[in-house]
Design a protein around this motif. Structure first.
Motif, PDB file in Angstrom:
ATOM      1  N   PRO A 191       0.838  -1.213   0.000  1.00  0.00           N
ATOM      2  CA  PRO A 191       0.000   0.000   0.000  1.00  0.00           C
ATOM      3  C   PRO A 191       0.868   1.257   0.000  1.00  0.00           C
ATOM      4  CG  PRO A 191      -0.718  -1.548   1.697  1.00  0.00           C
ATOM      5  CD  PRO A 191       0.611  -2.034   1.199  1.00  0.00           C
ATOM      6  N   ARG A 192       0.456   2.251  -0.776  1.00  0.00           N
ATOM      7  CA  ARG A 192       1.175   3.525  -0.844  1.00  0.00           C
ATOM      8  C   ARG A 192       0.166   4.658  -0.723  1.00  0.00           C
ATOM      9  NH1 ARG A 192       2.817   4.276  -5.918  1.00  0.00           N
ATOM     10  NH2 ARG A 192       1.792   2.433  -6.778  1.00  0.00           N
ATOM     11  N   VAL A 193       0.307   5.452   0.320  1.00  0.00           N
ATOM     12  CA  VAL A 193      -0.588   6.581   0.537  1.00  0.00           C
ATOM     13  C   VAL A 193       0.248   7.834   0.740  1.00  0.00           C
ATOM     14  CG1 VAL A 193      -2.340   7.619   2.028  1.00  0.00           C
ATOM     15  CG2 VAL A 193      -2.399   5.159   1.560  1.00  0.00           C
ATOM     16  N   ALA A 194      -0.065   8.882  -0.012  1.00  0.00           N
ATOM     17  CA  ALA A 194       0.556  10.195   0.158  1.00  0.00           C
ATOM     18  C   ALA A 194      -0.547  11.195   0.465  1.00  0.00           C
ATOM     19  CB  ALA A 194       1.324  10.609  -1.088  1.00  0.00           C
ATOM     20  N   LEU A 195      -0.380  11.939   1.547  1.00  0.00           N
ATOM     21  CA  LEU A 195      -1.349  12.954   1.933  1.00  0.00           C
ATOM     22  C   LEU A 195      -0.901  14.313   1.429  1.00  0.00           C
ATOM     23  CD1 LEU A 195      -2.056  12.018   5.662  1.00  0.00           C
ATOM     24  CD2 LEU A 195      -3.317  11.277   3.625  1.00  0.00           C
ATOM     25  N   SER A 196      -1.757  15.004   0.694  1.00  0.00           N
ATOM     26  CA  SER A 196      -1.483  16.375   0.277  1.00  0.00           C
ATOM     27  C   SER A 196      -2.102  17.308   1.306  1.00  0.00           C
ATOM     28  CB  SER A 196      -2.080  16.641  -1.107  1.00  0.00           C
ATOM     29  OG  SER A 196      -1.938  17.995  -1.459  1.00  0.00           O
ATOM     30  N   ARG A 197      -1.259  18.139   1.913  1.00  0.00           N
ATOM     31  CA  ARG A 197      -1.739  18.999   2.985  1.00  0.00           C
ATOM     32  C   ARG A 197      -1.294  20.441   2.751  1.00  0.00           C
ATOM     33  NH1 ARG A 197      -4.884  15.619   3.407  1.00  0.00           N
ATOM     34  NH2 ARG A 197      -5.357  14.284   5.221  1.00  0.00           N
ATOM     35  N   PRO A 198      -2.240  21.393   2.695  1.00  0.00           N
ATOM     36  CA  PRO A 198      -1.893  22.810   2.545  1.00  0.00           C
ATOM     37  C   PRO A 198      -1.386  23.384   3.858  1.00  0.00           C
ATOM     38  CG  PRO A 198      -4.258  22.576   2.803  1.00  0.00           C
ATOM     39  CD  PRO A 198      -3.698  21.177   2.753  1.00  0.00           C
ATOM     40  N   LEU A 199      -0.490  24.350   3.753  1.00  0.00           N
ATOM     41  CA  LEU A 199       0.003  25.075   4.915  1.00  0.00           C
ATOM     42  C   LEU A 199      -0.512  26.507   4.791  1.00  0.00           C
ATOM     43  CD1 LEU A 199       3.669  23.754   5.144  1.00  0.00           C
ATOM     44  CD2 LEU A 199       1.557  22.774   6.074  1.00  0.00           C
ATOM     45  N   ALA A 250      -0.404   6.966   6.144  1.00  0.00           N
ATOM     46  CA  ALA A 250       0.379   7.496   5.026  1.00  0.00           C
ATOM     47  C   ALA A 250       1.856   7.200   5.174  1.00  0.00           C
ATOM     48  CB  ALA A 250       0.162   9.003   4.906  1.00  0.00           C
ATOM     49  N   GLY A 251       2.530   7.115   4.033  1.00  0.00           N
ATOM     50  CA  GLY A 251       3.980   6.982   4.021  1.00  0.00           C
ATOM     51  C   GLY A 251       4.654   8.261   3.577  1.00  0.00           C
ATOM     52  N   GLU A 252       3.841   9.246   3.165  1.00  0.00           N
ATOM     53  CA  GLU A 252       4.399  10.497   2.673  1.00  0.00           C
ATOM     54  C   GLU A 252       3.412  11.629   2.909  1.00  0.00           C
ATOM     55  OE1 GLU A 252       6.769  12.252  -1.241  1.00  0.00           O
ATOM     56  OE2 GLU A 252       6.141  10.143  -1.134  1.00  0.00           O
ATOM     57  N   VAL A 253       3.939  12.785   3.281  1.00  0.00           N
ATOM     58  CA  VAL A 253       3.149  14.010   3.382  1.00  0.00           C
ATOM     59  C   VAL A 253       3.684  14.972   2.328  1.00  0.00           C
ATOM     60  CG1 VAL A 253       2.525  15.996   4.786  1.00  0.00           C
ATOM     61  CG2 VAL A 253       2.633  13.725   5.821  1.00  0.00           C
ATOM     62  N   VAL A 254       2.796  15.457   1.472  1.00  0.00           N
ATOM     63  CA  VAL A 254       3.158  16.412   0.429  1.00  0.00           C
ATOM     64  C   VAL A 254       2.538  17.746   0.811  1.00  0.00           C
ATOM     65  CG1 VAL A 254       3.043  16.976  -2.015  1.00  0.00           C
ATOM     66  CG2 VAL A 254       3.220  14.580  -1.295  1.00  0.00           C
ATOM     67  N   VAL A 255       3.365  18.715   1.159  1.00  0.00           N
ATOM     68  CA  VAL A 255       2.864  20.007   1.610  1.00  0.00           C
ATOM     69  C   VAL A 255       2.854  20.998   0.456  1.00  0.00           C
ATOM     70  CG1 VAL A 255       3.649  19.615   3.968  1.00  0.00           C
ATOM     71  CG2 VAL A 255       5.138  20.817   2.362  1.00  0.00           C
ATOM     72  N   GLN A 256       2.010  22.012   0.590  1.00  0.00           N
ATOM     73  CA  GLN A 256       1.951  23.062  -0.413  1.00  0.00           C
ATOM     74  C   GLN A 256       1.591  24.372   0.267  1.00  0.00           C
ATOM     75  OE1 GLN A 256      -1.637  23.105  -2.993  1.00  0.00           O
ATOM     76  NE2 GLN A 256      -2.158  21.134  -2.061  1.00  0.00           N
ATOM     77  N   ALA A 257       2.128  25.457  -0.276  1.00  0.00           N
ATOM     78  CA  ALA A 257       1.815  26.775   0.256  1.00  0.00           C
ATOM     79  C   ALA A 257       0.383  27.147  -0.099  1.00  0.00           C
ATOM     80  CB  ALA A 257       2.786  27.810  -0.306  1.00  0.00           C
ATOM     81  N   GLN A 258      -0.248  27.868   0.790  1.00  0.00           N
ATOM     82  CA  GLN A 258      -1.574  28.412   0.536  1.00  0.00           C
ATOM     83  C   GLN A 258      -1.534  29.922   0.717  1.00  0.00           C
ATOM     84  OE1 GLN A 258      -4.876  26.613  -0.217  1.00  0.00           O
ATOM     85  NE2 GLN A 258      -3.079  25.688  -1.173  1.00  0.00           N
ATOM     86  N   PRO A 259      -2.175  30.666  -0.178  1.00  0.00           N
ATOM     87  CA  PRO A 259      -2.953  30.177  -1.317  1.00  0.00           C
ATOM     88  C   PRO A 259      -2.060  29.574  -2.402  1.00  0.00           C
ATOM     89  CG  PRO A 259      -2.729  32.544  -1.447  1.00  0.00           C
ATOM     90  CD  PRO A 259      -2.147  32.148  -0.128  1.00  0.00           C
ATOM     91  N   SER A 260      -2.658  28.794  -3.283  1.00  0.00           N
ATOM     92  CA  SER A 260      -1.880  28.114  -4.319  1.00  0.00           C
ATOM     93  C   SER A 260      -1.250  29.092  -5.307  1.00  0.00           C
ATOM     94  CB  SER A 260      -2.760  27.117  -5.070  1.00  0.00           C
ATOM     95  OG  SER A 260      -3.847  27.771  -5.700  1.00  0.00           O
ATOM     96  N   THR A 261      -1.766  30.320  -5.351  1.00  0.00           N
ATOM     97  CA  THR A 261      -1.223  31.335  -6.254  1.00  0.00           C
ATOM     98  C   THR A 261      -0.116  32.162  -5.597  1.00  0.00           C
ATOM     99  OG1 THR A 261      -3.014  32.818  -5.578  1.00  0.00           O
ATOM    100  CG2 THR A 261      -3.343  31.537  -7.603  1.00  0.00           C
ATOM    101  N   ALA A 262       0.393  31.709  -4.468  1.00  0.00           N
ATOM    102  CA  ALA A 262       1.441  32.450  -3.759  1.00  0.00           C
ATOM    103  C   ALA A 262       2.657  32.648  -4.654  1.00  0.00           C
ATOM    104  CB  ALA A 262       1.846  31.699  -2.499  1.00  0.00           C
ATOM    105  N   PRO A 263       3.354  33.786  -4.530  1.00  0.00           N
ATOM    106  CA  PRO A 263       4.541  34.039  -5.346  1.00  0.00           C
ATOM    107  C   PRO A 263       5.718  33.174  -4.928  1.00  0.00           C
ATOM    108  CG  PRO A 263       4.219  35.800  -3.757  1.00  0.00           C
ATOM    109  CD  PRO A 263       3.004  34.924  -3.663  1.00  0.00           C
ATOM    110  N   ALA A 264       6.776  33.224  -5.712  1.00  0.00           N
ATOM    111  CA  ALA A 264       7.918  32.334  -5.527  1.00  0.00           C
ATOM    112  C   ALA A 264       8.574  32.496  -4.160  1.00  0.00           C
ATOM    113  CB  ALA A 264       8.944  32.569  -6.634  1.00  0.00           C
ATOM    114  N   ASP A 265       8.648  33.731  -3.650  1.00  0.00           N
ATOM    115  CA  ASP A 265       9.315  33.922  -2.369  1.00  0.00           C
ATOM    116  C   ASP A 265       8.546  33.265  -1.234  1.00  0.00           C
ATOM    117  OD1 ASP A 265       7.260  35.764  -2.674  1.00  0.00           O
ATOM    118  OD2 ASP A 265       8.254  37.313  -1.505  1.00  0.00           O
ATOM    119  N   VAL A 266       7.223  33.190  -1.347  1.00  0.00           N
ATOM    120  CA  VAL A 266       6.423  32.505  -0.334  1.00  0.00           C
ATOM    121  C   VAL A 266       6.661  31.005  -0.406  1.00  0.00           C
ATOM    122  CG1 VAL A 266       4.076  31.978   0.436  1.00  0.00           C
ATOM    123  CG2 VAL A 266       4.679  34.309  -0.253  1.00  0.00           C
ATOM    124  N   HIS A 267       6.701  30.471  -1.621  1.00  0.00           N
ATOM    125  CA  HIS A 267       6.999  29.043  -1.771  1.00  0.00           C
ATOM    126  C   HIS A 267       8.350  28.701  -1.141  1.00  0.00           C
ATOM    127  CE1 HIS A 267       3.712  27.463  -4.191  1.00  0.00           C
ATOM    128  NE2 HIS A 267       3.735  28.574  -4.905  1.00  0.00           N
TER     129      HIS A 267
END
Length: 288
Positions: free
Chosen positions: A191-199, A221-238
């Protein structure tokens, strides 16, 4: 527990957005991230500027050595399975077997119309296209590194031995944890589970850590995939989110650090509510 980063590749200038994404991926590898994922968006949907994720990931592959390269996700009903298999196979070869191919039904009705597809048929079309795609992909990619972002076809993903990309927070849908448990029970192979979680912007490090550790889906889960919020954040926020997560959040998830740690960040501001790194914390592990 592995750690990944996801970007939707946004911005007013696509060429600049692509260059900044490549640099972000390079930095993610330097910080010890296990994977770097990009989202596909057609015609600027939701501000996304990347209709061809495999092309951009080929550029990332030339600048990196170890980090796994993921699509989160390719809208499968809009793809020709043979062409997608060919492009994925080329990228996988170029990257030394680092492609993580995430697919899904897509959520852009306008794109379906422009591609001459029926949006209401997207789930049925996904299954039909997926079965052809899996026959065409190299065995290792099909069986070990293909993922399905789905909230409605957990059993189908389990039966095909696919990894599961879950972006639905358990607080929003009570079915998430039972679905993950069922997937673990019936998955063909490992089994492979990755959770996508916004910050979310404005949340302190302490709150982010507490929310992640309290997430009832995390043990599955075996992996947590994080992402900046909002998704349209500029590069410096990422970049800031990338750095802060690597240095301050990762230790609480039990994720192994990079072989050559990056220079330390400046200490968090007092009002950032950063928990002391020496405070004992449980490391959640999956139900394996």
């Amino acid at each position: 527990m592995r750690l990944g980063y996801l970007t939707h590749v946004t911005g007013d200038d696509p060429a600049r957005a692509y260059r900044e994404t490549v640099e972000l991926a390079v930095r993610a590898e330097e910080l010890g991230y296990d994977s770097f994922w990009v989202a596909q968006h057609h015609d600027g949907h939701l501000g996304g500027r990347l209709p061809s994720p495999l092309v951009l990931l080929a550029a990332v592959a030339e600048r990196t050595r170890l980090i796994r390269l993921g699509t989160a996700v390719v809208a499968l009903p809009l793809e020709d399975p043979r062409r997608l298999a060919e492009d994925a196979t080329v990228l996988d070869a170029l990257s030394g077997g680092r492609l993580e191919l995430g697919i899904g039904a897509g959520a852009d009705a306008t794109a379906s119309q422009r591609f001459g597809r029926r949006y209401d048929d997207r789930h049925t079309d996904t299954v039909a296209t997926l079965d052809v795609l899996l026959e065409l992909l190299p065995t290792a990619l099909a069986e070990q590194r293909t993922w399905w972002a789905t909230a409605s076809a957990v059993d189908a993903a389990a039966a095909r031995g696919l990894g599961l990309l879950s972006g639905m927070p358990p607080s929003a849908d009570a079915r998430v944890v039972p679905d993950l448990a069922r997937y673990w029970t019936y998955a063909r192979g490992v089994p492979r589970v990755a959770l996508s979680r916004p910050l979310p912007a404005g949340h302190s490090i302490g709150r982010i850590i507490d929310d992640l550790l309290a997430d009832p889906a995390l043990p599955w889960a075996g992996e947590v995939v994080v992402q900046a919020q909002p998704s349209t954040a500029p590069a410096d926020v990422h970049r800031e989110v990338l750095e802060r997560t690597a240095h301050y959040v990762r230790p609480f998830l039990g994720v192994a650090g990079p072989a050559h740690p990056a220079p330390a960040l400046q200490p968090a501001e007092p009002d950032d509510d950063l928990p002391p790194l020496l405070r004992p914390r449980p490391v959640l592990r999956g139900p394996r």
